[in-house]
Motif scaffolding. Structure first.
Motif, PDB file in Angstrom:
ATOM      1  N   ASN A   1      17.125  45.153  14.357  1.00  0.00           N
ATOM      2  CA  ASN A   1      17.483  46.346  14.900  1.00  0.00           C
ATOM      3  C   ASN A   1      18.541  46.946  13.682  1.00  0.00           C
ATOM      4  O   ASN A   1      18.315  48.248  13.180  1.00  0.00           O
ATOM      5  CB  ASN A   1      18.344  46.450  15.846  1.00  0.00           C
ATOM      6  N   LYS A   2      19.253  46.096  13.202  1.00  0.00           N
ATOM      7  CA  LYS A   2      20.339  46.845  11.867  1.00  0.00           C
ATOM      8  C   LYS A   2      19.552  47.194  10.827  1.00  0.00           C
ATOM      9  O   LYS A   2      19.750  47.818   9.946  1.00  0.00           O
ATOM     10  CB  LYS A   2      21.409  45.633  11.587  1.00  0.00           C
TER      11      LYS A   2
ATOM     12  N   TYR B   1      19.061  41.213  16.816  1.00  0.00           N
ATOM     13  CA  TYR B   1      20.312  41.977  16.205  1.00  0.00           C
ATOM     14  C   TYR B   1      20.046  42.543  14.779  1.00  0.00           C
ATOM     15  O   TYR B   1      20.190  43.704  14.485  1.00  0.00           O
ATOM     16  CB  TYR B   1      21.614  41.412  16.387  1.00  0.00           C
TER      17      TYR B   1
ATOM     18  N   PHE C   1      19.254  36.178  19.832  1.00  0.00           N
ATOM     19  CA  PHE C   1      19.797  37.525  19.852  1.00  0.00           C
ATOM     20  C   PHE C   1      20.307  37.695  18.446  1.00  0.00           C
ATOM     21  O   PHE C   1      20.548  38.903  17.985  1.00  0.00           O
ATOM     22  CB  PHE C   1      21.152  37.366  20.604  1.00  0.00           C
ATOM     23  N   ILE C   2      20.772  36.883  17.548  1.00  0.00           N
ATOM     24  CA  ILE C   2      20.993  37.247  15.962  1.00  0.00           C
ATOM     25  C   ILE C   2      19.795  37.614  15.458  1.00  0.00           C
ATOM     26  O   ILE C   2      19.557  38.828  14.700  1.00  0.00           O
ATOM     27  CB  ILE C   2      21.304  35.739  15.273  1.00  0.00           C
TER      28      ILE C   2
END
Length: 389
Positions: A134-135, A131, A127-128
């Motif tokens: 995407n960022k 995330y 998930f990191i």
């Protein structure tokens, strides 16, 4: 048919021999190089005469391999096949023989005890990474590959995921380079960090190494370095079983991450999504050497039970004979097979592969690797006392 098959097989056998020989030579030099360094430290008065060398032969072999590959080099056409064979198949054979060091009950117990920690580390890595991808507006495919490689089992997970999400060659290369550099760094540094954090506790150290480092070869190398430097053999068993248990999560995680990828792609990629292939069957993700490890642990269990209860009565193997068989076999796997594989890891580490990698994917891989290590260390620090064998 038989003649044709033999003719086809013979060149392959000839091809791998030079590479296997250079791996053996590097392993041999590494083992005795470490002893020589210890001897020189004793002569210099840095160690007492009774002290064991503080330098790991595995560590020396890896460094020698890296230096050879990136300085004087070697002819890839002559040695490449054997080095690749050593890293892939010799490594797995050594891991399978490690199964003889544990009964099946011990192996399953170790794996079960590590599952909560494994799930936490895999989740944080996945998930990191996704995330940050995407960022930072990076390729979803590249982020997915780095996520799988960091969270599950390194290069193996990357190669298993890439055809499912139709990853491009440069994306696969970037992901492999990320996993290689951070996994290699962890392999060299984490054995000493584990001893600093957890002292002489091989169970906590093994759990940390098995969850914080990416690739199976890198975990094995780190555990062997820890064992050779601190003389704590159980860390190898714990790290190996933890990593093999983690590898099995590939069955669930790759379909899950692939689903997330196809769910989150933007409209510009919609046409490509229509062409996606169905996921491979779940059983195609099961690493066969994990099954081999468990079978050898089962063999150890059957042997222990049979010889103890039946063997002596019927004049078969004595307990001491059986112990010498499995001890020698597992020691051969740990010392020579895994030693050759680690030499192959060094010889196959080409720093040229890191050229052309943009900094953003590098940052993603770095943050993901550190996050997994931090999560592992914190959970073991606070809850490691609950793990009792």
């Amino acid at each position: 048919m038989n003649t044709a098959t033999k003719k086809k097989d013979q060149p392959f056998i000839i091809d791998v021999v030079p590479g296997l020989l250079i791996c053996f030579a590097v392993m041999f030099v590494g083992m005795y190089g470490a002893e020589f360094i210890g001897y020189m430290m004793i002569k210099a008065g840095l160690l007492s005469s009774e002290s064991k060398t503080p330098v790991s032969g595995i560590f020396v072999a890896i460094i020698i391999g890296i230096l050879i590959r990136n300085t004087i080099g070697f002819k890839q056409a002559i040695f490449g096949a054997g080095i690749a064979f050593s890293v892939k198949y010799v490594l797995r054979a050594g891991i399978v023989l490690l199964g003889l060091r544990l009964s099946l009950v011990e192996a399953l117990k170790l794996g079960a005890l590590g599952i909560p920690l494994i799930v936490a580390c895999i989740s944080s890595g996945l998930f990191i990474t996704l995330y940050l991808t995407n960022k930072m507006n990076q390729s979803n495919r590249l982020g997915t590959l780095i996520a799988c490689g960091t969270g599950i089992c390194g290069v193996t997970a990357i190669m298993a995921t890439s055809p499912v999400i139709k990853a491009k060659e440069d994306e696969i290369s970037y992901a492999v380079a990320n996993i290689t550099i951070f996994g290699l760094t962890g392999m060299v540094l984490y054995p000493f960090l584990a001893n600093f954090l957890f002292g002489d506790d091989p169970i906590k150290a093994g759990l940390f190494l098995g969850t914080a480092i990416h690739d199976t070869a890198q975990v094995t190398g780190a555990a062997l370095i820890y064992h050779q430097v601190y003389d704590l053999k159980q860390a190898v068993d714990v790290a190996t079983v933890t990593k093999l248990t983690r590898n099995l999560f590939i069955i669930v995680i790759i379909p899950f991450v692939s689903y997330l990828y196809y769910k989150n792609i933007n409209n510009a990629q919609a046409e490509e999504a229509k062409e996606k292939k169905s996921l491979p069957k779940w059983y195609t993700f099961i690493p066969l050497f994990v099954i081999g490890f468990l079978l050898f642990a089962l063999l150890r269990t059957i042997g222990d039970t049979t010889i103890e209860n039946v063997g002596a009565a019927f004049g078969l193997f004595q307990q001491a004979t059986w112990e010498s068989i499995y001890t020698y076999s597992s020691s051969f796997g740990t010392t020579y097979l895994l030693g050759m594989a680690m030499a192959g890891v060094g010889l196959s580490t080409n720093f040229q592969m890191f050229k052309g990698i943009g900094m953003k994917p590098f940052y993603i891989g770095f943050i993901a690797a550190v996050s997994v290590g931090v999560v592992s260390a914190l959970l073991i620090t606070f809850f490691g006392h609950l793990v009792v064998l």
